[in-house]
Write a protein that holds these residues in place. Sequence first.
Motif, mmCIF file in Angstrom:
data_model
loop_
_atom_site.group_PDB
_atom_site.id
_atom_site.type_symbol
_atom_site.label_atom_id
_atom_site.label_comp_id
_atom_site.label_asym_id
_atom_site.label_seq_id
_atom_site.Cartn_x
_atom_site.Cartn_y
_atom_site.Cartn_z
ATOM 1 N N PHE A 141 6.286 7.831 -2.740
ATOM 2 C CA PHE A 141 7.398 6.895 -2.599
ATOM 3 C C PHE A 141 7.825 6.209 -3.896
ATOM 4 C CE2 PHE A 141 5.673 6.885 1.793
ATOM 5 C CZ PHE A 141 6.798 7.373 2.429
ATOM 6 N N GLU A 142 6.880 5.749 -4.694
ATOM 7 C CA GLU A 142 7.250 4.913 -5.836
ATOM 8 C C GLU A 142 8.232 5.592 -6.798
ATOM 9 O OE1 GLU A 142 7.707 1.685 -8.231
ATOM 10 O OE2 GLU A 142 7.023 1.861 -6.164
ATOM 11 N N PRO A 143 8.140 6.898 -7.086
ATOM 12 C CA PRO A 143 9.139 7.518 -7.975
ATOM 13 C C PRO A 143 10.561 7.488 -7.407
ATOM 14 C CG PRO A 143 7.178 8.900 -7.819
ATOM 15 C CD PRO A 143 7.051 7.850 -6.764
ATOM 16 N N LEU A 144 10.681 7.327 -6.080
ATOM 17 C CA LEU A 144 12.003 7.309 -5.437
ATOM 18 C C LEU A 144 12.495 5.897 -5.153
ATOM 19 C CD1 LEU A 144 11.355 10.090 -2.734
ATOM 20 C CD2 LEU A 144 12.127 10.376 -5.099
ATOM 21 N N TRP A 145 11.679 4.907 -5.482
ATOM 22 C CA TRP A 145 11.940 3.518 -5.082
ATOM 23 C C TRP A 145 12.867 2.846 -6.100
ATOM 24 C CZ3 TRP A 145 9.482 2.635 -0.451
ATOM 25 C CH2 TRP A 145 9.573 1.359 0.095
ATOM 26 N N ASN A 146 14.102 3.306 -6.204
ATOM 27 C CA ASN A 146 15.043 2.767 -7.187
ATOM 28 C C ASN A 146 16.463 3.169 -6.808
ATOM 29 O OD1 ASN A 146 15.616 5.478 -8.442
ATOM 30 N ND2 ASN A 146 13.433 5.321 -8.959
ATOM 31 N N SER A 147 17.422 2.698 -7.574
ATOM 32 C CA SER A 147 18.829 2.891 -7.234
ATOM 33 C C SER A 147 19.273 4.343 -7.338
ATOM 34 C CB SER A 147 19.704 2.024 -8.145
ATOM 35 O OG SER A 147 19.511 2.367 -9.510
ATOM 36 N N GLN A 148 18.540 5.169 -8.043
ATOM 37 C CA GLN A 148 18.923 6.572 -8.139
ATOM 38 C C GLN A 148 18.787 7.277 -6.787
ATOM 39 O OE1 GLN A 148 16.853 8.760 -11.178
ATOM 40 N NE2 GLN A 148 17.775 10.725 -10.607
ATOM 41 N N TYR A 149 17.831 6.834 -5.981
ATOM 42 C CA TYR A 149 17.556 7.513 -4.715
ATOM 43 C C TYR A 149 17.795 6.644 -3.484
ATOM 44 C CZ TYR A 149 15.314 10.877 -7.791
ATOM 45 O OH TYR A 149 15.064 11.786 -8.789
ATOM 46 N N ALA A 206 0.828 -1.210 0.000
ATOM 47 C CA ALA A 206 0.000 0.000 0.000
ATOM 48 C C ALA A 206 0.859 1.255 0.000
ATOM 49 C CB ALA A 206 -0.927 -0.011 1.219
ATOM 50 N N VAL A 207 1.934 1.251 0.790
ATOM 51 C CA VAL A 207 2.835 2.404 0.842
ATOM 52 C C VAL A 207 3.485 2.629 -0.517
ATOM 53 C CG1 VAL A 207 5.026 3.216 1.798
ATOM 54 C CG2 VAL A 207 3.275 2.308 3.313
ATOM 55 N N ARG A 208 3.942 1.563 -1.134
ATOM 56 C CA ARG A 208 4.631 1.685 -2.421
ATOM 57 C C ARG A 208 3.701 2.098 -3.549
ATOM 58 N NH1 ARG A 208 8.381 -2.793 -4.796
ATOM 59 N NH2 ARG A 208 8.394 -1.140 -6.353
ATOM 60 N N PHE A 209 2.603 1.380 -3.681
ATOM 61 C CA PHE A 209 1.791 1.510 -4.886
ATOM 62 C C PHE A 209 0.536 2.355 -4.691
ATOM 63 C CE2 PHE A 209 3.725 -2.897 -5.299
ATOM 64 C CZ PHE A 209 4.816 -2.434 -6.003
ATOM 65 N N GLY A 210 0.317 2.830 -3.457
ATOM 66 C CA GLY A 210 -0.839 3.672 -3.206
ATOM 67 C C GLY A 210 -0.482 5.122 -2.946
ATOM 68 N N ASN A 211 0.823 5.451 -3.032
ATOM 69 C CA ASN A 211 1.278 6.810 -2.749
ATOM 70 C C ASN A 211 2.260 7.263 -3.831
ATOM 71 O OD1 ASN A 211 0.309 7.355 0.225
ATOM 72 N ND2 ASN A 211 1.148 5.290 0.228
ATOM 73 N N THR A 212 1.991 8.369 -4.459
ATOM 74 C CA THR A 212 2.949 8.899 -5.439
ATOM 75 C C THR A 212 4.201 9.431 -4.752
ATOM 76 O OG1 THR A 212 1.868 11.072 -5.368
ATOM 77 C CG2 THR A 212 1.143 9.532 -7.074
#
Length: 481
Positions: free
Chosen positions: A198-206, A190-196
Amino acid sequence: MVSRVIPVDPFDLVIFGATGDLARRKILPGLYRRFCDGQMPPEARIIGAARTEQDSAAWRAQVVEAIETFLPASKRDPSGVKAFCERLSYVAVDATGDAGWADLKGEIRDDVVQAFYFSVAPSLFGALAERLHHFNIARQDARIVVEKPFGRDLATARELNATLATHFNETQIYRIDHYLGKETVQNLMAVRFGNTLFEPLWNSQYVDHVQITVAEEVGVGGRGAYYDKSGAMRDMVQNHLMQLLCLTAMEPPARFEPNAVRDEKLKVIRALDPVPPEHIVRGQYKAGAQPSYLQDVENTASRSESFIAMKLHIANWRWNGTPFYLRTGKRLKARKSEIVIHFKETPHSIFDADAGNRANVLSIRLQPDEGIDLRVTIKEPGPGGMRLIDVPLDMSFADALGPEVADVPDAYERLIMDVIRGNQTLFMRGDEVEAAWGWTDPIIAGWEGRGDRPVPYEPGNTGPEEAAILMHRDNRRWREI
């Protein structure tokens, strides 16, 4: 908070191994709680099956004793227990023979959901599946629930899959991992896919790195004979921690439905790089106020690990260069399970060096206090210039959502009801299990081939010093247990 409990369809649930420890500790008390919460319809029935020769009244007495032992007085009442027991019956069956199966068939109805819980040793899975088929007990839409360990390695997992597939198709098989039923594990999605946010930051860049910890205060206790044949890698990493890793690292599924979610989890496992020996630390707890691991398992020559820490990499675009650190162990400082996302520091600080440079940390607590904690950087209050400190934006579920949240269904309650609903989202698929073993087997074969011995560690601490060094080499440190 208003309860939104929706009753499931009428069902017959057969629990094989109904007199065993898991049934007593988790399954039956959990079903009683679902009954009290109004989720179990009046037509639902629970049928105990085991080799013990006894009648239904004797088994009901055992169920009452289990409820009184494993549920606090605040969560039970005599009238509720009595009403629950009216739904229970018992049949003595021989899992490897013919005795009792005709009687069991007479207990099963054709016009309700059929579910069969294999709360038995994996060696009996095939025999139970065969007899359910041979005696024409299970319909083509019946569901079976199987417990871990699902195999000891890739070969045995494939054999088990093939055995079950002889009589049941994949949509009927529910491989249960109770970690996936925890409220906060599902909240991770829910945190990952229900909130804009977090998901844009959920990768190796951040994200600098990810830590996943499952720490236990207890030793192996009465499980010594089993545990010494498995060790922490087989008992915890290959299933529980692997599932937490998959949910943390997977790509967004197209829909929140069983195969879409499990497809993405499978991709994570298949993208895991091999793990070199220098990225693995194995340990055994020493004697302290309680016996050592070697004393607990009664094997002074044991090379099985009660602790393991690992550094992993996922070979895909999202996580290229971001390490995942996993650790689990027994007889540690505290009972604690959490997933921690360490974000990178700001690329450029506008403040003086004295202010310091901080990084955000998101922690998802699975136990004992379920909740989510996000640490953000602010100015330290008071005069004296700009000094940065970290403060938590803490959401303890009990505080944020009210006292009722403390009484939400536990993992087994939720997962059993998902079986009755026919929802496989939180259950492992056969190819997922095999892929996990396919990654795990070479790691175990490597240390067995080299004759590696686990390093001893002090009980009541954070594990071997070598685990801390594993992080220090990367200028990182473990979160405090």
